[in-house]
Scaffold this motif. Structure first.
Motif, PDB file in Angstrom:
ATOM      1  N   ARG A   1      -4.777  -3.189   1.779  1.00 13.16           N
ATOM      2  CA  ARG A   1      -4.951  -4.616   1.505  1.00 13.16           C
ATOM      3  C   ARG A   1      -4.378  -5.459   2.654  1.00 13.16           C
ATOM      4  O   ARG A   1      -4.957  -6.471   3.053  1.00 13.16           O
ATOM      5  CB  ARG A   1      -4.266  -4.984   0.185  1.00 13.16           C
ATOM      6  CG  ARG A   1      -5.029  -4.494  -1.026  1.00 13.16           C
ATOM      7  CD  ARG A   1      -4.279  -4.699  -2.337  1.00 13.16           C
ATOM      8  NE  ARG A   1      -5.091  -4.265  -3.455  1.00 13.16           N
ATOM      9  CZ  ARG A   1      -6.041  -4.990  -4.048  1.00 13.16           C
ATOM     10  NH1 ARG A   1      -6.241  -6.240  -3.645  1.00 13.16           N
ATOM     11  NH2 ARG A   1      -6.753  -4.506  -5.037  1.00 13.16           N
TER      12      ARG A   1
ATOM     13  N   ARG B   1      -8.076   4.578   8.385  1.00 12.56           N
ATOM     14  CA  ARG B   1      -7.487   5.570   7.479  1.00 12.56           C
ATOM     15  C   ARG B   1      -6.538   6.499   8.230  1.00 12.56           C
ATOM     16  O   ARG B   1      -5.438   6.782   7.765  1.00 12.56           O
ATOM     17  CB  ARG B   1      -8.575   6.408   6.801  1.00 12.56           C
ATOM     18  CG  ARG B   1      -9.566   5.626   5.984  1.00 12.56           C
ATOM     19  CD  ARG B   1     -10.233   6.495   4.944  1.00 12.56           C
ATOM     20  NE  ARG B   1      -9.280   6.905   3.921  1.00 12.56           N
ATOM     21  CZ  ARG B   1      -8.889   6.136   2.916  1.00 12.56           C
ATOM     22  NH1 ARG B   1      -9.362   4.920   2.769  1.00 12.56           N
ATOM     23  NH2 ARG B   1      -7.999   6.566   2.056  1.00 12.56           N
TER      24      ARG B   1
ATOM     25  N   ASP C   1     -15.309   3.519  -3.012  1.00 13.45           N
ATOM     26  CA  ASP C   1     -14.165   4.406  -2.748  1.00 13.45           C
ATOM     27  C   ASP C   1     -14.526   5.876  -2.979  1.00 13.45           C
ATOM     28  O   ASP C   1     -13.974   6.766  -2.332  1.00 13.45           O
ATOM     29  CB  ASP C   1     -12.974   4.034  -3.651  1.00 13.45           C
ATOM     30  CG  ASP C   1     -12.403   2.654  -3.332  1.00 13.45           C
ATOM     31  OD1 ASP C   1     -12.670   2.126  -2.225  1.00 13.45           O
ATOM     32  OD2 ASP C   1     -11.692   2.093  -4.190  1.00 13.45           O
TER      33      ASP C   1
HETATM   34  O1   DC Z   1      -4.813   0.595  -5.347  1.00 10.00           O
HETATM   35  P1   DC Z   1      -5.607  -0.654  -4.984  1.00 10.00           P
HETATM   36  O2   DC Z   1      -6.687  -0.955  -5.992  1.00 10.00           O
HETATM   37  O3   DC Z   1      -4.753  -1.824  -4.678  1.00 10.00           O
HETATM   38  O4   DC Z   1      -6.344  -0.254  -3.627  1.00 10.00           O
HETATM   39  C1   DC Z   1      -7.163  -1.164  -2.946  1.00 10.00           C
HETATM   40  C2   DC Z   1      -8.222  -0.430  -2.147  1.00 10.00           C
HETATM   41  O5   DC Z   1      -7.627   0.277  -1.063  1.00 10.00           O
HETATM   42  C3   DC Z   1      -9.043   0.593  -2.899  1.00 10.00           C
HETATM   43  O6   DC Z   1     -10.168   0.003  -3.514  1.00 10.00           O
HETATM   44  C4   DC Z   1      -9.418   1.585  -1.846  1.00 10.00           C
HETATM   45  C5   DC Z   1      -8.314   1.492  -0.827  1.00 10.00           C
HETATM   46  N1   DC Z   1      -7.363   2.588  -0.863  1.00 10.00           N
HETATM   47  C6   DC Z   1      -7.716   3.744  -0.211  1.00 10.00           C
HETATM   48  O7   DC Z   1      -8.825   3.839   0.296  1.00 10.00           O
HETATM   49  N2   DC Z   1      -6.832   4.770  -0.118  1.00 10.00           N
HETATM   50  C7   DC Z   1      -5.629   4.683  -0.692  1.00 10.00           C
HETATM   51  N3   DC Z   1      -4.763   5.712  -0.563  1.00 10.00           N
HETATM   52  C8   DC Z   1      -5.254   3.513  -1.391  1.00 10.00           C
HETATM   53  C9   DC Z   1      -6.163   2.492  -1.480  1.00 10.00           C
END
Ligand code: DC
Length: 214
Positions: free
Chosen positions: A39, A109, A173
């Motif tokens: 975020r 990532r 996701d």
């Molecule tokens: O947990 P959250 O809903 O706040 O996460 C927001 C976005 O971040 C989620 O839609 C996908 C990404 N995310 C990710 O790809 N990998 C992670 N380890 C955590 C979050």
């Protein structure tokens, strides 16, 4: 005692953040919400005015953004180029809409995964996200996947005052090429659709080896 990492993955609004935060408090572990790192990157990308759909520009812009995770009161905060972000910054509608697009960029990532692994040097962690048990700490013996029905998750999200489409975020996701949301191998799956928060925390505690502090 060597530090341990409890990994908690699951879809949006499954209740995993609340479970992870309370679990970390009970165990005296540091709580890490990795969604906030994605975020924060999204917030910073949006500040530059670029379109989060444009993966190549996101990749290039992200290179110049410094994300840090200082620990305060048992949990990591997140800062962008030295500015600590608030919950309002991290959960704004534009960030909700853009975060899955930014999080699918492989270079973003790779960097955040490296940062997440480095946090283990701080001590024992409860780390939650989408790929923690599958990619960030696949060797952890303490993996959980917290799920809830789509109806329950949509209701929880709107009770938090958010109007984003969790189903669409989950679709992005779960279908992205790099480290999609999956149930990690060896993870204990807990469906908390019909559990209280305390019940879900207890379900995790019940599955930890008795040597872990309770
Ligand atoms: O947990 P959250 O809903 O706040 O996460 C927001 C976005 O971040 C989620 O839609 C996908 C990404 N995310 C990710 O790809 N990998 C992670 N380890 C955590 C979050």
């Amino acid at each position: 005692m060597p530090s341990s990492v409890i990994t908690i993955d699951g879809p949006a609004a499954s209740g995993k953040s609340s479970v992870a935060r309370i679990l970390a408090q009970r165990l005296g572990y540091i709580y890490v919400n990795t969604g906030n790192m994605y975020r924060a990157m999204t917030w910073a990308v949006l500040q530059t005015g670029i379109d989060p759909n444009d993966a190549e520009t996101v990749r290039a812009t992200a290179e110049g953004i410094v994300i840090e995770s200082p620990v305060s009161e048992g949990q990591t905060q997140v800062s962008v180029n030295g500015r600590l972000l608030t919950a309002e910054d991290l959960n704004s509608d534009p960030v909700n809409r853009g975060v899955s697009l930014v999080a699918r960029v492989p270079e973003v990532r790779a960097r955040l995964v490296a940062d997440q692994r480095a946090l283990a040097e701080l001590g024992s962690l409860v780390m939650e996200g989408r790929d923690i048990g599958s990619v960030v700490f696949p060797e952890s013996p303490l993996k959980f996947y917290i799920d809830a029905s789509e109806e329950v998750r949509a209701a929880r999200r709107s009770a938090q005052g958010h109007t984003d489409q969790v189903a669409e975020r989950d679709r992005l996701d779960s279908t992205r090429k790099t480290s999609p949301l999956v149930i990690p191998e060896g993870a204990v799956v807990i469906d908390n659709s019909h559990l209280t928060l305390e019940g879900a925390v207890q379900a995790v505690l019940d599955r930890l080896p008795s040597s872990a502090p309770a």
